[in-house]
Design an enzyme around this catalytic site. Structure first.
Site, PDB file in Angstrom:
ATOM      1  N   LYS A 182      -5.551  -5.035 -27.293  1.00 50.29           N
ATOM      2  CA  LYS A 182      -5.296  -3.593 -27.433  1.00 50.29           C
ATOM      3  C   LYS A 182      -6.639  -2.855 -27.531  1.00 50.29           C
ATOM      4  O   LYS A 182      -7.651  -3.381 -27.113  1.00 50.29           O
ATOM      5  CB  LYS A 182      -4.406  -3.334 -28.651  1.00 50.29           C
ATOM      6  CG  LYS A 182      -2.984  -3.890 -28.484  1.00 50.29           C
ATOM      7  CD  LYS A 182      -2.237  -3.160 -27.396  1.00 50.29           C
ATOM      8  CE  LYS A 182      -0.831  -3.718 -27.205  1.00 50.29           C
ATOM      9  NZ  LYS A 182      -0.194  -3.183 -25.995  1.00 50.29           N
ATOM     10  N   GLN A 195       3.433  -1.344 -19.537  1.00 54.27           N
ATOM     11  CA  GLN A 195       2.397  -0.823 -18.638  1.00 54.27           C
ATOM     12  C   GLN A 195       2.440  -1.550 -17.305  1.00 54.27           C
ATOM     13  O   GLN A 195       2.350  -0.929 -16.241  1.00 54.27           O
ATOM     14  CB  GLN A 195       1.023  -0.971 -19.290  1.00 54.27           C
ATOM     15  CG  GLN A 195       0.850  -0.085 -20.514  1.00 54.27           C
ATOM     16  CD  GLN A 195      -0.500  -0.253 -21.178  1.00 54.27           C
ATOM     17  OE1 GLN A 195      -1.308  -1.078 -20.764  1.00 54.27           O
ATOM     18  NE2 GLN A 195      -0.743   0.508 -22.230  1.00 54.27           N
ATOM     19  N   GLY A 221      -5.524   2.557 -21.963  1.00 51.19           N
ATOM     20  CA  GLY A 221      -5.008   1.470 -21.134  1.00 51.19           C
ATOM     21  C   GLY A 221      -3.797   1.910 -20.336  1.00 51.19           C
ATOM     22  O   GLY A 221      -3.600   1.494 -19.187  1.00 51.19           O
ATOM     23  N   ARG A 256     -10.703  -4.602 -21.581  1.00 53.39           N
ATOM     24  CA  ARG A 256      -9.282  -4.961 -21.551  1.00 53.39           C
ATOM     25  C   ARG A 256      -8.851  -5.458 -20.166  1.00 53.39           C
ATOM     26  O   ARG A 256      -9.419  -5.063 -19.158  1.00 53.39           O
ATOM     27  CB  ARG A 256      -8.452  -3.750 -22.010  1.00 53.39           C
ATOM     28  CG  ARG A 256      -8.809  -3.364 -23.449  1.00 53.39           C
ATOM     29  CD  ARG A 256      -8.027  -2.176 -23.921  1.00 53.39           C
ATOM     30  NE  ARG A 256      -6.607  -2.447 -23.976  1.00 53.39           N
ATOM     31  CZ  ARG A 256      -5.695  -1.515 -24.252  1.00 53.39           C
ATOM     32  NH1 ARG A 256      -6.087  -0.270 -24.488  1.00 53.39           N
ATOM     33  NH2 ARG A 256      -4.424  -1.815 -24.286  1.00 53.39           N
ATOM     34  N   ARG A 298      -5.433   3.260 -34.362  1.00 48.78           N
ATOM     35  CA  ARG A 298      -4.379   2.781 -35.280  1.00 48.78           C
ATOM     36  C   ARG A 298      -4.975   2.054 -36.491  1.00 48.78           C
ATOM     37  O   ARG A 298      -4.377   2.051 -37.566  1.00 48.78           O
ATOM     38  CB  ARG A 298      -3.381   1.914 -34.528  1.00 48.78           C
ATOM     39  CG  ARG A 298      -2.772   2.678 -33.338  1.00 48.78           C
ATOM     40  CD  ARG A 298      -1.379   2.297 -33.004  1.00 48.78           C
ATOM     41  NE  ARG A 298      -1.009   2.837 -31.707  1.00 48.78           N
ATOM     42  CZ  ARG A 298      -0.528   4.058 -31.466  1.00 48.78           C
ATOM     43  NH1 ARG A 298      -0.308   4.885 -32.471  1.00 48.78           N
ATOM     44  NH2 ARG A 298      -0.230   4.456 -30.246  1.00 48.78           N
ATOM     45  N   ASP A 317       2.801  -1.336 -31.410  1.00 51.95           N
ATOM     46  CA  ASP A 317       1.726  -0.442 -31.848  1.00 51.95           C
ATOM     47  C   ASP A 317       1.785  -0.153 -33.352  1.00 51.95           C
ATOM     48  O   ASP A 317       0.856   0.451 -33.909  1.00 51.95           O
ATOM     49  CB  ASP A 317       1.785   0.880 -31.067  1.00 51.95           C
ATOM     50  CG  ASP A 317       1.487   0.668 -29.583  1.00 51.95           C
ATOM     51  OD1 ASP A 317       0.786  -0.305 -29.247  1.00 51.95           O
ATOM     52  OD2 ASP A 317       1.966   1.468 -28.761  1.00 51.95           O
ATOM     53  N   LYS A 319       2.798   9.673 -26.963  1.00 49.82           N
ATOM     54  CA  LYS A 319       1.696   9.394 -26.038  1.00 49.82           C
ATOM     55  C   LYS A 319       2.230   8.795 -24.733  1.00 49.82           C
ATOM     56  O   LYS A 319       1.840   9.224 -23.650  1.00 49.82           O
ATOM     57  CB  LYS A 319       0.722   8.434 -26.736  1.00 49.82           C
ATOM     58  CG  LYS A 319      -0.507   8.100 -25.954  1.00 49.82           C
ATOM     59  CD  LYS A 319      -1.635   7.644 -26.875  1.00 49.82           C
ATOM     60  CE  LYS A 319      -1.454   6.255 -27.426  1.00 49.82           C
ATOM     61  NZ  LYS A 319      -1.556   5.207 -26.389  1.00 49.82           N
ATOM     62  N   SER A 359       5.222  -6.363 -20.809  1.00 46.60           N
ATOM     63  CA  SER A 359       4.386  -5.168 -20.930  1.00 46.60           C
ATOM     64  C   SER A 359       4.974  -4.008 -20.140  1.00 46.60           C
ATOM     65  O   SER A 359       5.169  -4.102 -18.927  1.00 46.60           O
ATOM     66  CB  SER A 359       2.977  -5.485 -20.420  1.00 46.60           C
ATOM     67  OG  SER A 359       2.300  -4.288 -20.098  1.00 46.60           O
TER      68      SER A 359
HETATM   69  C1  S3P Z   1       2.502   1.562 -23.563  1.00 51.86           C
HETATM   70  C2  S3P Z   1       2.866   0.258 -23.616  1.00 51.86           C
HETATM   71  C3  S3P Z   1       2.354  -0.699 -24.613  1.00 51.86           C
HETATM   72  C4  S3P Z   1       1.730   0.017 -25.803  1.00 51.86           C
HETATM   73  C5  S3P Z   1       0.839   1.141 -25.389  1.00 51.86           C
HETATM   74  C6  S3P Z   1       1.597   2.161 -24.570  1.00 51.86           C
HETATM   75  C7  S3P Z   1       3.052   2.426 -22.492  1.00 51.86           C
HETATM   76  O1  S3P Z   1       1.383  -1.520 -24.007  1.00 51.86           O
HETATM   77  O2  S3P Z   1       1.015  -0.900 -26.608  1.00 51.86           O
HETATM   78  O3  S3P Z   1       0.303   1.793 -26.526  1.00 51.86           O
HETATM   79  O4  S3P Z   1       2.946   3.658 -22.577  1.00 51.86           O
HETATM   80  O5  S3P Z   1       3.618   1.862 -21.539  1.00 51.86           O
HETATM   81  P1  S3P Z   1       1.844  -2.821 -23.162  1.00 51.86           P
HETATM   82  O6  S3P Z   1       2.810  -2.361 -22.161  1.00 51.86           O
HETATM   83  O7  S3P Z   1       0.600  -3.358 -22.498  1.00 51.86           O
HETATM   84  O8  S3P Z   1       2.405  -3.765 -24.176  1.00 51.86           O
END
Ligand code: S3P
Length: 468
Positions: A375, A199, A124, A152, A421, A348, A30, A197
């Site tokens: 999450k 993200q 997210g 979120r 999940r 995750d 993903k 994070s």
């Molecule tokens: C992700 C980062 C994670 C993860 C999410 C996917 C990504 O979140 O939990 O399912 O693709 O960068 P965080 O970066 O907020 O921890």
């Protein structure tokens, strides 16, 4: 073409105890699928993408990119003969990494001010990564999503983007989506992220591509580095280092993206369900063609810490990411306490790992995982409710959980609370348990793993669909 890009799943199912055995190919990762489409759309020339997950989150990203003016042409690419045969030991063989339903096609930018609101659905990652990109686009973008996503936090990305010169505002005092971004010229910054994070880090790095100099992101711990690897694969100068205290520093110098095909390998977070089921006693499973980026193998580290054995057989590299075949079999798990880096690497997978904890001798303790509270659901609360619904004992803690060992799930009914999940964790409880587990809200699995039931049946599971 847009119509075929995601697969739905039934909403109410009953999963029976079973012995699992065999091999499945999990959908494309993903995180990688998001980045393949988004970064691909920044290149400005038509580029080929493959192995893309046919999941709801990725379909949301594709829809947002189209609103931003990109051409995203994806169609199911998997053929039955891809499942066997080709062994492509260098990992470059696309058929070898493709899973049933996986998508291939092309993406072409450039991105411009969107024609309408960007609906990120349940994702997210889509919202936070797109925020970084639209911060560098002249004009207004409004990012929103479903009820779960609108709960979120977005202040974690708004703060650095504001420091780079973009104008942002959000609902609930700037904390939650919808998020409004007025983008334009950006100034490079050195950002100290309070959370480890990927993200947040990726959001700032993607904004950094449009900034006027070197952007630096410092994080409290190393997190998944897919954005850095993909940008490096496409010719952008990205340097990563880890400081003595474990802090991660990434420096990006903006530069042109070189058009190259982007192939996506299997999702280790989806593979985790089968690895945990196998290690906890369900049988032997093998999952070929999985992304083996070390920041994503926290589930392997966690099972190993519990006395389990997961075989990781390297298969080369695809688009800057290592790929491996994974396999696991039943073993007498001892138990473990997880914290720090392993928790970030397995963030995750912490819901399903609770089942390995229950099956172990001494149980599993998870600390430093307060991020689980923000999450797709409050995953500490929804996990605790799911486990209790199948008769398992679990202590909920502010930043994690404790599951005593020596327990086996019983029959029960679990509500997924809109969280993919949690839905799949409940299904694995049914496989491992003494009686059937009914899961309501199971359709949420389409977010990341719409072909989960097909794979469960393929491995020998017994599934009753109660409500399609
Ligand atoms: C992700 C980062 C994670 C993860 C999410 C996917 C990504 O979140 O939990 O399912 O693709 O960068 P965080 O970066 O907020 O921890």
């Amino acid at each position: 073409m847009a119509a075929a890009t995601s697969i739905s799943a039934p909403d109410r199912v009953r999963i029976h105890p079973a012995t699992l055995r065999g091999e499945v190919r999990v959908p494309g990762d993903k995180s990688l699928s998001h980045r393949a489409l988004l970064v691909g759309a920044l290149i400005g020339e038509r580029i080929a993408v493959s192995g893309v997950a046919p999941s709801g989150d990725v379909a949301s990203m594709a829809a947002c990119l189209r609103r931003l003016g990109a051409e995203v042409a994806l169609a199911p690419a998997w053929k039955a003969e891809d499942a066997d045969g080709a062994d492509g030991a260098d990992g470059a063989d696309e058929g070898r990494v493709a899973a049933p339903g996986s998508l291939a096609g092309t993406v072409r930018g450039p991105l411009v001010e969107p024609s309408d609101v960007l609906d990120c659905g349940n994702s997210g990652t889509a919202l936070r990564l797109l925020a970084g990109v639209v911060a560098g686009i002249d004009g207004i973008s409004v990012l929103t999503g479903d009820a779960s996503l609108r709960r979120r936090p977005v202040d974690r990305v708004a703060a650095p983007l504001r420091a780079m010169g973009a104008h942002l505002d959000a609902r609930d005092g700037g904390r939650r989506p919808p998020l409004v971004v007025r983008g334009g010229r950006l100034t490079a910054i050195a950002y100290d992220s309070p959370v480890p994070s990927a993200q947040v880090k990726s959001c700032v790095l993607l904004a950094g591509l449009a900034a006027d100099g070197q952007t630096t992101v410092r994080s409290p711990l190393v997190s998944r580095d897919h954005t850095e690897r993909l940008l490096g694969y496409l010719g952008v100068a990205v340097a990563r280092s880890e400081e003595a205290d474990g802090r991660e520093v990434v420096r990006l110098t903006p530069g042109p993206l070189r058009p190259r095909p982007i192939a996506v390998s299997g999702d280790p977070s989806s593979a985790a369900f089968w690895l945990v089921a196998a290690a906890a006693g369900a049988g032997e499973v093998r999952i070929p063609g999985v992304c083996a980026n070390p920041t994503r193998l926290g589930v392997v580290a966690a099972l190993t810490a519990m006395g389990g054995e997961v075989a990781v057989e390297a298969r080369g590299e695809v688009a800057g990411e290592p790929v491996a075949d994974l396999a696991a079999a039943p073993v007498a798990l001892t138990g473990a306490e997880l914290a720090g880096r392993t928790v970030v690497d397995a963030i995750d997978e912490l819901p399903v790992l609770a089942l390995a904890g229950a099956a172990s001798r001494d149980g599993l303790v998870v600390r430093d995982a307060a991020e689980l509270r923000v999450k797709e659901s409050d995953r500490i609360a929804t996990l605790a409710a799911a486990l209790r619904a199948v008769g398992l004992e679990i202590d909920e803690r502010p930043d994690g959980y404790r599951v005593p060992g020596g327990q086996r799930p019983g029959p029960g009914t679990v509500h997924a609370h809109g969280d993919h999940r949690i839905a799949m964790t409940a299904a694995i409880a049914g496989v491992l348990g003494t009686g059937p587990v009914e899961v309501t809200g199971f359709a949420a699995v389409a977010t990341s793993y719409p072909t989960f039931l097909r794979d469960l049946v393929r491995l020998g599971g017994t599934v009753e669909v109660l409500d399609a």
